[in-house]
Design a protein around this motif. Structure first.
Motif, PDB file in Angstrom:
ATOM      1  N   LEU A   1     -32.017  -5.738 -17.251  1.00  0.00           N
ATOM      2  CA  LEU A   1     -33.219  -5.040 -18.068  1.00  0.00           C
ATOM      3  C   LEU A   1     -34.128  -6.343 -18.390  1.00  0.00           C
ATOM      4  CD1 LEU A   1     -31.507  -2.514 -20.710  1.00  0.00           C
ATOM      5  CD2 LEU A   1     -32.979  -2.072 -18.348  1.00  0.00           C
ATOM      6  N   GLN A   2     -35.453  -5.980 -18.384  1.00  0.00           N
ATOM      7  CA  GLN A   2     -36.367  -7.016 -18.741  1.00  0.00           C
ATOM      8  C   GLN A   2     -37.340  -6.370 -19.961  1.00  0.00           C
ATOM      9  OE1 GLN A   2     -38.449  -8.911 -15.720  1.00  0.00           O
ATOM     10  NE2 GLN A   2     -39.374 -10.268 -16.837  1.00  0.00           N
ATOM     11  N   VAL A   3     -37.499  -6.941 -21.048  1.00  0.00           N
ATOM     12  CA  VAL A   3     -38.479  -6.380 -21.883  1.00  0.00           C
ATOM     13  C   VAL A   3     -39.807  -7.070 -21.542  1.00  0.00           C
ATOM     14  CG1 VAL A   3     -38.872  -6.140 -24.621  1.00  0.00           C
ATOM     15  CG2 VAL A   3     -36.577  -6.218 -23.725  1.00  0.00           C
ATOM     16  N   VAL A   4     -40.690  -6.225 -21.245  1.00  0.00           N
ATOM     17  CA  VAL A   4     -42.040  -6.712 -20.804  1.00  0.00           C
ATOM     18  C   VAL A   4     -43.105  -6.845 -22.035  1.00  0.00           C
ATOM     19  CG1 VAL A   4     -44.111  -6.307 -19.373  1.00  0.00           C
ATOM     20  CG2 VAL A   4     -41.729  -5.765 -18.475  1.00  0.00           C
ATOM     21  N   ARG A   5     -42.793  -5.814 -23.042  1.00  0.00           N
ATOM     22  CA  ARG A   5     -43.668  -5.706 -24.071  1.00  0.00           C
ATOM     23  C   ARG A   5     -42.956  -5.269 -25.156  1.00  0.00           C
ATOM     24  NH1 ARG A   5     -48.544  -1.939 -23.043  1.00  0.00           N
ATOM     25  NH2 ARG A   5     -48.900  -3.779 -21.850  1.00  0.00           N
ATOM     26  N   GLY A   6     -43.338  -5.897 -26.551  1.00  0.00           N
ATOM     27  CA  GLY A   6     -42.513  -5.542 -27.739  1.00  0.00           C
ATOM     28  C   GLY A   6     -41.430  -6.574 -28.085  1.00  0.00           C
ATOM     29  N   ASP A   7     -40.878  -6.365 -28.989  1.00  0.00           N
ATOM     30  CA  ASP A   7     -39.815  -7.005 -29.433  1.00  0.00           C
ATOM     31  C   ASP A   7     -38.666  -6.246 -30.113  1.00  0.00           C
ATOM     32  OD1 ASP A   7     -38.242  -9.421 -30.302  1.00  0.00           O
ATOM     33  OD2 ASP A   7     -39.104  -9.427 -32.184  1.00  0.00           O
ATOM     34  N   PRO A   8     -37.579  -5.602 -29.295  1.00  0.00           N
ATOM     35  CA  PRO A   8     -36.552  -4.664 -29.349  1.00  0.00           C
ATOM     36  C   PRO A   8     -35.577  -5.325 -30.247  1.00  0.00           C
ATOM     37  CG  PRO A   8     -36.602  -5.174 -27.226  1.00  0.00           C
ATOM     38  CD  PRO A   8     -37.842  -5.764 -27.604  1.00  0.00           C
ATOM     39  N   THR A   9     -34.961  -4.825 -31.113  1.00  0.00           N
ATOM     40  CA  THR A   9     -33.957  -5.385 -31.756  1.00  0.00           C
ATOM     41  C   THR A   9     -32.538  -5.103 -30.642  1.00  0.00           C
ATOM     42  OG1 THR A   9     -33.059  -3.138 -32.522  1.00  0.00           O
ATOM     43  CG2 THR A   9     -34.607  -4.520 -34.121  1.00  0.00           C
TER      44      THR A   9
END
Length: 80
Positions: free
Chosen positions: A9-17
């Motif tokens: 998985l790659q988080v592209v936008r935001g800052d998930p916990t």
């Protein structure tokens, strides 16, 4: 980048916990398992007749035995 080093998985936008990422991974894993089971024809197991909640639902008038004869209108309102 090879397939082994590429992230799942790659988080592209935001800052998930960490909890949000864990929840997302759990949902994706469950959906992948359900899709694999559907492909294999196994599908989800049906609950036993005892645990099946649909048995508590009343049937239609055609499925149940209707009272007949004298006083049937009164007996139709009584619980069975």
């Amino acid at each position: 980048m090879t397939a082994e080093t590429r992230p799942f998985l790659q988080v592209v936008r935001g800052d998930p916990t960490a909890e949000e990422v864990a929840a997302l991974v759990a949902v994706l894993t469950a959906r992948a398992a359900a899709a694999a089971a559907a492909r294999d024809g196994r599908g989800p197991a049906r609950p036993s007749r005892w645990a099946d909640r649909s048995r508590l639902v009343r049937g239609t008038a055609g499925e149940t035995v209707r009272p007949r004869g004298r006083g049937a209108w009164r007996a139709a309102a009584l619980p069975r």
